[in-house]
Motif scaffolding. Structure first.
Motif, PDB file in Angstrom:
ATOM      1  N   VAL A  21       0.839  -1.208   0.000  1.00 39.04           N
ATOM      2  CA  VAL A  21       0.000   0.000   0.000  1.00 39.04           C
ATOM      3  C   VAL A  21       0.873   1.256   0.000  1.00 39.04           C
ATOM      4  N   ALA A  22       1.932   1.240   0.806  1.00 40.14           N
ATOM      5  CA  ALA A  22       2.825   2.408   0.874  1.00 40.14           C
ATOM      6  C   ALA A  22       3.395   2.752  -0.497  1.00 40.14           C
ATOM      7  N   LYS A  23       3.640   1.729  -1.301  1.00 44.35           N
ATOM      8  CA  LYS A  23       4.255   1.939  -2.615  1.00 44.35           C
ATOM      9  C   LYS A  23       3.223   2.006  -3.762  1.00 44.35           C
ATOM     10  N   SER A  24       1.946   1.946  -3.428  1.00 44.07           N
ATOM     11  CA  SER A  24       0.904   2.015  -4.449  1.00 44.07           C
ATOM     12  C   SER A  24       0.661   3.466  -4.859  1.00 44.07           C
ATOM     13  N   ALA A  25      -0.044   3.644  -5.975  1.00 42.13           N
ATOM     14  CA  ALA A  25      -0.384   4.996  -6.430  1.00 42.13           C
ATOM     15  C   ALA A  25      -1.267   5.680  -5.382  1.00 42.13           C
ATOM     16  N   PRO A  26      -0.956   6.927  -5.011  1.00 44.93           N
ATOM     17  CA  PRO A  26      -1.747   7.627  -3.986  1.00 44.93           C
ATOM     18  C   PRO A  26      -3.027   8.219  -4.572  1.00 44.93           C
ATOM     19  N   ASP A  27      -3.896   7.330  -5.038  1.00 45.27           N
ATOM     20  CA  ASP A  27      -5.103   7.792  -5.720  1.00 45.27           C
ATOM     21  C   ASP A  27      -6.397   7.349  -5.041  1.00 45.27           C
ATOM     22  N   GLY A  28      -6.272   6.699  -3.882  1.00 48.49           N
ATOM     23  CA  GLY A  28      -7.460   6.276  -3.148  1.00 48.49           C
ATOM     24  C   GLY A  28      -8.018   4.934  -3.565  1.00 48.49           C
ATOM     25  N   TYR A  29      -7.375   4.273  -4.520  1.00 51.26           N
ATOM     26  CA  TYR A  29      -7.889   2.987  -4.998  1.00 51.26           C
ATOM     27  C   TYR A  29      -7.246   1.782  -4.311  1.00 51.26           C
ATOM     28  N   THR A  30      -6.239   2.034  -3.498  1.00 48.70           N
ATOM     29  CA  THR A  30      -5.611   0.968  -2.716  1.00 48.70           C
ATOM     30  C   THR A  30      -5.604   1.393  -1.261  1.00 48.70           C
ATOM     31  N   ILE A  31      -6.314   0.630  -0.431  1.00 47.76           N
ATOM     32  CA  ILE A  31      -6.499   0.965   0.978  1.00 47.76           C
ATOM     33  C   ILE A  31      -5.953  -0.170   1.832  1.00 47.76           C
ATOM     34  N   LEU A  32      -5.421   0.166   2.982  1.00 42.94           N
ATOM     35  CA  LEU A  32      -4.894  -0.827   3.920  1.00 42.94           C
ATOM     36  C   LEU A  32      -5.800  -0.917   5.142  1.00 42.94           C
ATOM     37  N   LEU A  33      -6.086  -2.156   5.565  1.00 42.68           N
ATOM     38  CA  LEU A  33      -6.756  -2.375   6.847  1.00 42.68           C
ATOM     39  C   LEU A  33      -5.731  -2.991   7.779  1.00 42.68           C
ATOM     40  N   ASN A  34      -5.395  -2.294   8.839  1.00 45.07           N
ATOM     41  CA  ASN A  34      -4.388  -2.808   9.763  1.00 45.07           C
ATOM     42  C   ASN A  34      -4.683  -2.300  11.169  1.00 45.07           C
ATOM     43  N   GLY A  35      -3.997  -2.901  12.133  1.00 49.06           N
ATOM     44  CA  GLY A  35      -4.232  -2.557  13.525  1.00 49.06           C
ATOM     45  C   GLY A  35      -3.011  -2.023  14.224  1.00 49.06           C
ATOM     46  N   GLY A  36      -2.734  -2.597  15.399  1.00 47.88           N
ATOM     47  CA  GLY A  36      -1.672  -2.086  16.249  1.00 47.88           C
ATOM     48  C   GLY A  36      -0.289  -2.093  15.642  1.00 47.88           C
ATOM     49  N   SER A  37      -0.041  -2.999  14.692  1.00 47.37           N
ATOM     50  CA  SER A  37       1.306  -3.066  14.127  1.00 47.37           C
ATOM     51  C   SER A  37       1.710  -1.759  13.451  1.00 47.37           C
ATOM     52  N   MET A  38       0.738  -0.986  12.992  1.00 54.21           N
ATOM     53  CA  MET A  38       1.053   0.301  12.370  1.00 54.21           C
ATOM     54  C   MET A  38       1.602   1.294  13.394  1.00 54.21           C
ATOM     55  N   ALA A  39       1.412   0.987  14.669  1.00 54.68           N
ATOM     56  CA  ALA A  39       1.922   1.872  15.716  1.00 54.68           C
ATOM     57  C   ALA A  39       3.291   1.439  16.229  1.00 54.68           C
ATOM     58  N   PHE A  40       3.610   0.135  16.119  1.00 60.11           N
ATOM     59  CA  PHE A  40       4.865  -0.304  16.737  1.00 60.11           C
ATOM     60  C   PHE A  40       5.900  -0.914  15.799  1.00 60.11           C
ATOM     61  N   LEU A  41       5.602  -1.024  14.508  1.00 60.49           N
ATOM     62  CA  LEU A  41       6.570  -1.623  13.581  1.00 60.49           C
ATOM     63  C   LEU A  41       7.923  -0.906  13.612  1.00 60.49           C
ATOM     64  N   SER A  42       7.897   0.414  13.545  1.00 63.24           N
ATOM     65  CA  SER A  42       9.142   1.180  13.497  1.00 63.24           C
ATOM     66  C   SER A  42       9.954   1.045  14.771  1.00 63.24           C
ATOM     67  N   ALA A  43       9.273   0.905  15.912  1.00 64.83           N
ATOM     68  CA  ALA A  43       9.981   0.767  17.183  1.00 64.83           C
ATOM     69  C   ALA A  43      10.493  -0.652  17.391  1.00 64.83           C
TER      70      ALA A  43
END
Length: 325
Positions: free
Chosen positions: A81-103
């Motif tokens: 999703v991060a690398k998809s076209a920023p046009d609203g046609y590709t959406i991500l459904l995710n939970g807590g991992s979006m808050a702690f992946l970087s840490a």
């Protein structure tokens, strides 16, 4: 004279176009959308994704196709999703991992804070502590006693390294003062098969993922994570009641798009999401799974929630010493 008139008209036209919404945004959406679920089919997140996709499609007037991209603790699907076209046609459904992946990980192929825009929260639910029927425990107290007698020997499953079930499980074991051996899978569904077979012993997962397993006696449900008991299982105690007063955890899922998605497109997605969460069919399906339809109040609130969650988990990971493996 004619040249000056043409120049003036050109400037006026430019100003008008600058103030108008982009054509793509005005027409959005004019084709089917993809909802990326970063887990294997059959788990709790996949279930929520399919419910939300149907209702969101109604509001947008287009089909929303669920695409499962499991693996690497949600990194594979999220990166797509991060690398998809920023046009609203590709959406991500995710939970807590979006808050702690970087840490949690030293290297992640995207920056959650910079590469994504959070549209809205879409659901909230309890976690439930379950064990294999082959494990001779029937209460949280008995599980804690057994784990303390065999530190690092009892196995627990998660939906993958760095997934919400991994981190929330590790946080729970830290709170309970026990150590279990982590066995990661590429989603909840494949983990469940081994839990039922008794090949692994413990699973701390969402109520949506485990409710049918508990109802059909395929696994034993010991306790729920929320402050109050679940209406689905009123006879099942809370973790706070049994061994840890004041303990409360919940699982939330949210929709994300690439950060560069135009604001008018993000606004349309936000409005459609809020309306979708009021859809009667969605509400009935949510109720059957003990899910709460929780929407952010605005894109700004969604962004603030995401930043707060990232900061909270960074501190928790640092203070508890939780590792990716």
């Amino acid at each position: 004279m004619a040249a000056r008139l043409l120049k003036a008209l050109s400037v006026a036209a430019s100003l008008l176009l600058a103030g108008a919404p982009p054509l793509a945004a005005a027409e959005y959406p004019d084709r089917p959308l993809r909802l990326i679920v970063p887990f294997a089919p059959g788990g709790g997140t996949d279930l929520v994704g399919r419910i939300v996709a149907t209702s969101l499609g109604k509001q947008l007037g287009q089909t929303v196709v669920v695409e499962n991209r499991g693996g690497a603790g949600t990194v594979i699907g999220s990166d797509a999703v991060a690398k998809s076209a920023p046009d609203g046609y590709t959406i991500l459904l995710n939970g807590g991992s979006m808050a702690f992946l970087s840490a949690l990980f030293k290297t992640v192929p995207f920056d959650v804070a910079k590469d994504f825009r959070r549209i809205s929260t879409v659901s909230e639910q309890a976690y439930v502590l379950t064990v294999s029927n082959t494990l001779p425990v029937d209460t949280v107290q008995e599980l804690v006693a057994l784990a303390k007698s065999k530190p690092g020997e009892l196995t627990y499953v998660s939906a993958g390294i760095g997934s919400a079930t991994h981190l929330e499980s590790e946080l729970l074991w830290h709170e309970l003062g026990i150590k279990l051996l982590h066995i990661p899978y590429k989603g909840t569904a494949p983990a469940v098969s081994d839990l039922i077979a008794g090949n692994v012993k413990v699973m701390y997962t969402t109520l949506a993922a485990a409710s049918e397993l508990i109802k059909t006696n395929k696994v034993k449900g010991l306790a729920v994570s929320t402050a109050g008991r679940s209406p689905l299982f009123p006879g099942m105690p809370t973790i706070a009641e049994t061994v840890k007063p004041g303990f409360a955890q919940g699982s939330t899922l949210s929709l994300f798009v690439p950060a560069a998605t135009p604001r008018p497109v993000a606004d349309k997605l936000f409005d459609a999401t809020v309306k979708a969460l009021g859809d009667r069919e969605l509400l009935e399906q949510y109720k059957a799974q003990a899910l709460l339809p929780v929407a952010s109040k605005s894109l700004e609130e969604a962004d603030a929630q995401q930043r707060a969650a990232i900061a909270r988990w960074a501190e928790l990971i640092k203070s508890t010493g939780i590792k990716a493996e």
